[in-house]
Structures are given as structure tokens and as C-alpha cells.
Design a protein around this motif. Structure first.
Motif, PDB file in Angstrom:
ATOM      1  N   LEU A  14       0.821  -1.208   0.000  1.00  0.00           N
ATOM      2  CA  LEU A  14       0.000   0.000   0.000  1.00  0.00           C
ATOM      3  C   LEU A  14       0.857   1.261   0.000  1.00  0.00           C
ATOM      4  CD1 LEU A  14      -2.832   1.286   0.118  1.00  0.00           C
ATOM      5  CD2 LEU A  14      -2.714   1.092   2.634  1.00  0.00           C
ATOM      6  N   ALA A  15       1.912   1.232   0.837  1.00  0.00           N
ATOM      7  CA  ALA A  15       2.801   2.399   0.904  1.00  0.00           C
ATOM      8  C   ALA A  15       3.503   2.628  -0.419  1.00  0.00           C
ATOM      9  CB  ALA A  15       3.819   2.204   2.021  1.00  0.00           C
ATOM     10  N   THR A  16       3.907   1.568  -1.092  1.00  0.00           N
ATOM     11  CA  THR A  16       4.577   1.688  -2.388  1.00  0.00           C
ATOM     12  C   THR A  16       3.647   2.303  -3.420  1.00  0.00           C
ATOM     13  OG1 THR A  16       5.936  -0.246  -1.881  1.00  0.00           O
ATOM     14  CG2 THR A  16       5.785   0.408  -4.191  1.00  0.00           C
ATOM     15  N   CYS A  17       2.377   1.851  -3.411  1.00  0.00           N
ATOM     16  CA  CYS A  17       1.401   2.395  -4.358  1.00  0.00           C
ATOM     17  C   CYS A  17       1.162   3.875  -4.108  1.00  0.00           C
ATOM     18  CB  CYS A  17       0.073   1.617  -4.235  1.00  0.00           C
ATOM     19  SG  CYS A  17       0.198  -0.091  -4.843  1.00  0.00           S
ATOM     20  N   VAL A  18       1.084   4.245  -2.852  1.00  0.00           N
ATOM     21  CA  VAL A  18       0.881   5.648  -2.505  1.00  0.00           C
ATOM     22  C   VAL A  18       2.043   6.492  -3.009  1.00  0.00           C
ATOM     23  CG1 VAL A  18       0.677   7.286  -0.606  1.00  0.00           C
ATOM     24  CG2 VAL A  18      -0.628   5.153  -0.553  1.00  0.00           C
ATOM     25  N   VAL A  19       3.288   6.000  -2.804  1.00  0.00           N
ATOM     26  CA  VAL A  19       4.466   6.753  -3.242  1.00  0.00           C
ATOM     27  C   VAL A  19       4.482   6.888  -4.751  1.00  0.00           C
ATOM     28  CG1 VAL A  19       6.988   6.689  -3.389  1.00  0.00           C
ATOM     29  CG2 VAL A  19       5.853   6.116  -1.224  1.00  0.00           C
ATOM     30  N   LEU A  20       4.200   5.794  -5.460  1.00  0.00           N
ATOM     31  CA  LEU A  20       4.161   5.855  -6.930  1.00  0.00           C
ATOM     32  C   LEU A  20       3.093   6.802  -7.417  1.00  0.00           C
ATOM     33  CD1 LEU A  20       4.727   2.085  -7.837  1.00  0.00           C
ATOM     34  CD2 LEU A  20       6.326   3.982  -8.117  1.00  0.00           C
ATOM     35  N   ALA A  21       1.916   6.766  -6.768  1.00  0.00           N
ATOM     36  CA  ALA A  21       0.820   7.667  -7.167  1.00  0.00           C
ATOM     37  C   ALA A  21       1.213   9.115  -6.950  1.00  0.00           C
ATOM     38  CB  ALA A  21      -0.454   7.319  -6.385  1.00  0.00           C
ATOM     39  N   GLY A  22       1.913   9.364  -5.848  1.00  0.00           N
ATOM     40  CA  GLY A  22       2.363  10.727  -5.567  1.00  0.00           C
ATOM     41  C   GLY A  22       3.360  11.198  -6.597  1.00  0.00           C
ATOM     42  N   ILE A  23       4.311  10.323  -6.968  1.00  0.00           N
ATOM     43  CA  ILE A  23       5.324  10.690  -7.959  1.00  0.00           C
ATOM     44  C   ILE A  23       4.678  10.966  -9.302  1.00  0.00           C
ATOM     45  CG2 ILE A  23       7.307   9.813  -9.253  1.00  0.00           C
ATOM     46  CD1 ILE A  23       8.154   8.329  -6.707  1.00  0.00           C
ATOM     47  N   MET A  24       3.720  10.119  -9.704  1.00  0.00           N
ATOM     48  CA  MET A  24       3.053  10.309 -10.994  1.00  0.00           C
ATOM     49  C   MET A  24       2.240  11.600 -10.993  1.00  0.00           C
ATOM     50  SD  MET A  24       1.861   6.397 -11.859  1.00  0.00           S
ATOM     51  CE  MET A  24       1.116   6.906 -13.405  1.00  0.00           C
ATOM     52  N   ALA A  25       1.599  11.899  -9.845  1.00  0.00           N
ATOM     53  CA  ALA A  25       0.828  13.137  -9.755  1.00  0.00           C
ATOM     54  C   ALA A  25       1.750  14.342  -9.877  1.00  0.00           C
ATOM     55  CB  ALA A  25       0.056  13.170  -8.432  1.00  0.00           C
ATOM     56  N   TYR A  26       2.932  14.236  -9.255  1.00  0.00           N
ATOM     57  CA  TYR A  26       3.904  15.341  -9.319  1.00  0.00           C
ATOM     58  C   TYR A  26       4.424  15.499 -10.736  1.00  0.00           C
ATOM     59  CZ  TYR A  26       8.222  17.954  -8.648  1.00  0.00           C
ATOM     60  OH  TYR A  26       9.216  18.871  -8.757  1.00  0.00           O
ATOM     61  N   ALA A  27       4.702  14.373 -11.381  1.00  0.00           N
ATOM     62  CA  ALA A  27       5.215  14.441 -12.751  1.00  0.00           C
ATOM     63  C   ALA A  27       4.164  14.982 -13.691  1.00  0.00           C
ATOM     64  CB  ALA A  27       5.677  13.048 -13.189  1.00  0.00           C
ATOM     65  N   GLY A  28       2.870  14.589 -13.510  1.00  0.00           N
ATOM     66  CA  GLY A  28       1.816  15.087 -14.373  1.00  0.00           C
ATOM     67  C   GLY A  28       1.594  16.573 -14.195  1.00  0.00           C
ATOM     68  N   ALA A  29       1.709  17.017 -12.943  1.00  0.00           N
ATOM     69  CA  ALA A  29       1.510  18.445 -12.680  1.00  0.00           C
ATOM     70  C   ALA A  29       2.622  19.277 -13.289  1.00  0.00           C
ATOM     71  CB  ALA A  29       1.419  18.686 -11.180  1.00  0.00           C
ATOM     72  N   ASN A  30       3.835  18.711 -13.471  1.00  0.00           N
ATOM     73  CA  ASN A  30       4.965  19.470 -14.015  1.00  0.00           C
ATOM     74  C   ASN A  30       5.262  19.106 -15.460  1.00  0.00           C
ATOM     75  OD1 ASN A  30       6.362  20.989 -11.584  1.00  0.00           O
ATOM     76  ND2 ASN A  30       5.691  18.978 -10.812  1.00  0.00           N
ATOM     77  N   GLY A  31       4.384  18.358 -16.084  1.00  0.00           N
ATOM     78  CA  GLY A  31       4.578  18.026 -17.494  1.00  0.00           C
ATOM     79  C   GLY A  31       5.687  17.033 -17.748  1.00  0.00           C
ATOM     80  N   ARG A  32       6.075  16.209 -16.776  1.00  0.00           N
ATOM     81  CA  ARG A  32       7.229  15.309 -16.921  1.00  0.00           C
ATOM     82  C   ARG A  32       6.790  13.855 -16.823  1.00  0.00           C
ATOM     83  NH1 ARG A  32      11.581  17.444 -12.752  1.00  0.00           N
ATOM     84  NH2 ARG A  32      12.777  15.813 -13.785  1.00  0.00           N
ATOM     85  N   LEU A  33       5.443  13.648 -17.037  1.00  0.00           N
ATOM     86  CA  LEU A  33       4.947  12.283 -16.856  1.00  0.00           C
ATOM     87  C   LEU A  33       5.531  11.325 -17.880  1.00  0.00           C
ATOM     88  CD1 LEU A  33       3.032  10.493 -15.271  1.00  0.00           C
ATOM     89  CD2 LEU A  33       1.192  11.065 -16.880  1.00  0.00           C
ATOM     90  N   GLN A  34       5.691  11.826 -19.150  1.00  0.00           N
ATOM     91  CA  GLN A  34       6.213  10.940 -20.182  1.00  0.00           C
ATOM     92  C   GLN A  34       7.692  10.591 -19.977  1.00  0.00           C
ATOM     93  OE1 GLN A  34       5.415  12.900 -23.886  1.00  0.00           O
ATOM     94  NE2 GLN A  34       3.202  12.385 -23.858  1.00  0.00           N
ATOM     95  N   SER A  35       8.480  11.510 -19.412  1.00  0.00           N
ATOM     96  CA  SER A  35       9.923  11.259 -19.219  1.00  0.00           C
ATOM     97  C   SER A  35      10.251  10.618 -17.884  1.00  0.00           C
ATOM     98  CB  SER A  35      10.700  12.577 -19.343  1.00  0.00           C
ATOM     99  OG  SER A  35      10.285  13.482 -18.328  1.00  0.00           O
ATOM    100  N   ALA A  36       9.219  10.403 -17.070  1.00  0.00           N
ATOM    101  CA  ALA A  36       9.476   9.839 -15.725  1.00  0.00           C
ATOM    102  C   ALA A  36      10.146   8.480 -15.775  1.00  0.00           C
ATOM    103  CB  ALA A  36       8.157   9.785 -14.941  1.00  0.00           C
ATOM    104  N   PRO A  37       9.656   7.536 -16.629  1.00  0.00           N
ATOM    105  CA  PRO A  37      10.327   6.224 -16.657  1.00  0.00           C
ATOM    106  C   PRO A  37      11.806   6.344 -17.018  1.00  0.00           C
ATOM    107  CG  PRO A  37       8.228   6.115 -17.772  1.00  0.00           C
ATOM    108  CD  PRO A  37       8.483   7.576 -17.506  1.00  0.00           C
TER     109      PRO A  37
END
Length: 295
Positions: A14-37
Motif C-alpha cells: 500500500l505504501a509503495t502504491c501511494v508513493v508511486l501515485a504521488g510521484i506520478m501526480a507530481y510528474a503530471g503536474a509538471n509536465g514530466r509524466l512521459q519522461s518519468a520512466p
């Protein structure tokens, strides 16, 4: 199923999913979702790249050391050879200096006694079982040394006599040995006696001079020399000096303790007297009376 939600494994997931969701939300908000991987991959590879670089540098350094190892070994062997040569030169220099000093002393004695034929010799061994300090020289019969040759110090003091000689060496018995008897004389008073070694006095490095006349005026500090009697030791060789004098046990004569002019126990270089000539000048025989009678 209810128990699964209570387990530690579920909580970690659960904690891992929360962290990943937070990172993806941060990347989406800054336009870096595609380059995150790609960024995650780059971040994950950085430590591996550092390890690979270190490993590569290490291998390169090892290879470089192996390449230069032969050079280092060769230089080390060269330095060791040069050091050995320098040490040998120092040894030879010390030997030359000692030989020069010996020849200088021999020449000085030769000027005082032109009848002497002197051969320098160096002590190369001692008998550890001999309390009278006999020693072996580095000269022998091939140099002209013979049994019975007199041995002197570089300063002209009597040291002993050659007991035996081989082709390249000679054994010397010293004046501290009771088996060696030397006819001696107190130079100041001209009183004669017999200089010999003593079992008792050898530990002090002293000799005895027996059979001195009771009327002797010899005193402490007087020099003792050889008389030449017996035709073994030349006359007027220095022996040592008187350090004590008293009456012999018999009461019939006096005896003196004599300190040799050289420290017999530590002497390192000597002169062998090869040609003594005639130790004593025998008086010429008186002419026989003529059997003819004068008319």
C-alpha cells in the motif's frame, strides 16, 4: 482475506502504491509524466555506472602496473647490484688502508733494523678453546713463512712465534702462553730473566719475568726487551713494561709482572720476521797459541 489486510506485506504494498501515485501526480503536474520512466531508469543506472567506471579504472591501473612491473623489478635489481658493488669497494678501501698502514709500519721498522725481512699479516681466526689467545694469520709458506718465525706488532713489540705454517696460513703461539720462553732483560738496569706466560696472569693479559737477581734495581715502569740469547728471538725487541715486582716463592730470586706492549687478546695485524739472521753475535774465537818456539 480480512487477515491479509492486516499483514505487513499489505502495508508495504500500500505504501509503495501511494508513493508511486504521488510521484506520478507530481510528474503530471509538471509536465514530466512521459519522461518519468527514463529518469527513473537513469537514476537507477547512475550507481551502476559509477561502479563500472571504478572497475574500469581499477582494471586499467592494474594493467598499467603489470606493464611497468618488469621495469620496476629491473631497476630494483640494478640498484641492488650497485649497492653490492659499493659495499665491496668500501671493504676493499678498508683493506687497502690497513695494508698501507702495515707497510708504513714495516718500513719504519726496516729503517731501524735493516737486517729484518718483515711480512705483514692479518689475523683471520682465533682458537676459542685456547686461553692464551693463539691465532691464525693469512700468510703461509708460499709467502716465506716458516715454523719458528718471530711475530711482532706493527709498533715493534714481540707478540709470539709461528707454531705451524701451511701453504696459505700460519698459527701463532703468543707470549702469554707458558710454553713460550723468551730471554729478556730490563733495559734500564740490564738485569736479565726469563719472560713466559702464566696460567694465573693470563686473564689480566700479563706475563711473568722470572729469575731476576735479588739485587736488581728494576722498578715499575721499566721497559723489558729481548736479549737475543738462544738464537730464537733477535736482541733488543720490545716486550713490554714492568707493572709489579717481588720475591719469588723460593726466595732465591726476584720476579716481575710484565704487561706486553700490545693487547694480545685483540691484536688484528702483525709483522712476521722472515729472516732474523744471527740473533746473537758470537765472539770470535781466540787464536790458538803457536806451537813454534822462537829461537
Amino acid at each position: 482475506m480480512k487477515d491479509f489486510f492486516q499483514t505487513t506485506r499489505f502495508k508495504i504494498l500500500l505504501a509503495t502504491c501511494v508513493v508511486l501515485a504521488g510521484i506520478m501526480a507530481y510528474a503530471g503536474a509538471n509536465g514530466r509524466l512521459q519522461s518519468a520512466p527514463q529518469e527513473f531508469l537513469t537514476a537507477a543506472l547512475v550507481p551502476l555506472q559509477k561502479v563500472a567506471a571504478l572497475f574500469s579504472n581499477g582494471i586499467s591501473g592494474v594493467i598499467d602496473q603489470i606493464i611497468h612491473l618488469d621495469v620496476v623489478v629491473e631497476q630494483n635489481e640494478k640498484l641492488q647490484k650497485e649497492n653490492a658493488e659499493l659495499r665491496q669497494q668500501l671493504v676493499e678501501l678498508d683493506q687497502y688502508k690497513a695494508e698501507n698502514e702495515m707497510f708504513r709500519s714495516a718500513n719504519n721498522l726496516k729503517e731501524e733494523h735493516p737486517e729484518y725481512t718483515l711480512l705483514p699479516g692479518f689475523v683471520i681466526g682465533r682458537d676459542p678453546l685456547d686461553q692464551f689467545y693463539s691465532f691464525t694469520l693469512d700468510v703461509g709458506t708460499k709467502h716465506g713463512v716458516e715454523k719458528g718465525n718471530v711475530v711482532m706488532s706493527e709498533h715493534g713489540y714481540l707478540v709470539g712465534m709461528v707454531l705451524d705454517a701451511t701453504y696459505t696460513s700460519a698459527k701463532v703461539v703468543t707470549i702469554l702462553n707458558p710454553a713460550l720462553n723468551v730471554s729478556g732483560m730490563v733495559s734500564r738496569t740490564r738485569d736479565s730473566g726469563l719472560v713466559t706466560g702464566s696460567d694465573v696472569l693470563v686473564s689480566e693479559g700479563l706475563c711473568l719475568m722470572n729469575n731476576l737477581p735479588r739485587s736488581t734495581q728494576a722498578a715499575i715502569g721499566d721497559e723489558v726487551i729481548t736479549t737475543g740469547m738462544g738464537e730464537v728471538f733477535p736482541a733488543d725487541l720490545l716486550v713490554g713494561r714492568v707493572v709489579d715486582i717481588g720475591t719469588e716463592a723460593s726466595g732465591q730470586s726476584m720476579q716481575a709482572k710484565v704487561e706486553p706492549g700490545e693487547d694480545i687478546s685483540s691484536i688484528r695485524q702483525v709483522l712476521v720476521l722472515l729472516d732474523t739472521g744471527t740473533a746473537v753475535s758470537e765472539p770470535a774465537p781466540a787464536p790458538a797459541p803457536s806451537s813454534d818456539t822462537e829461537e
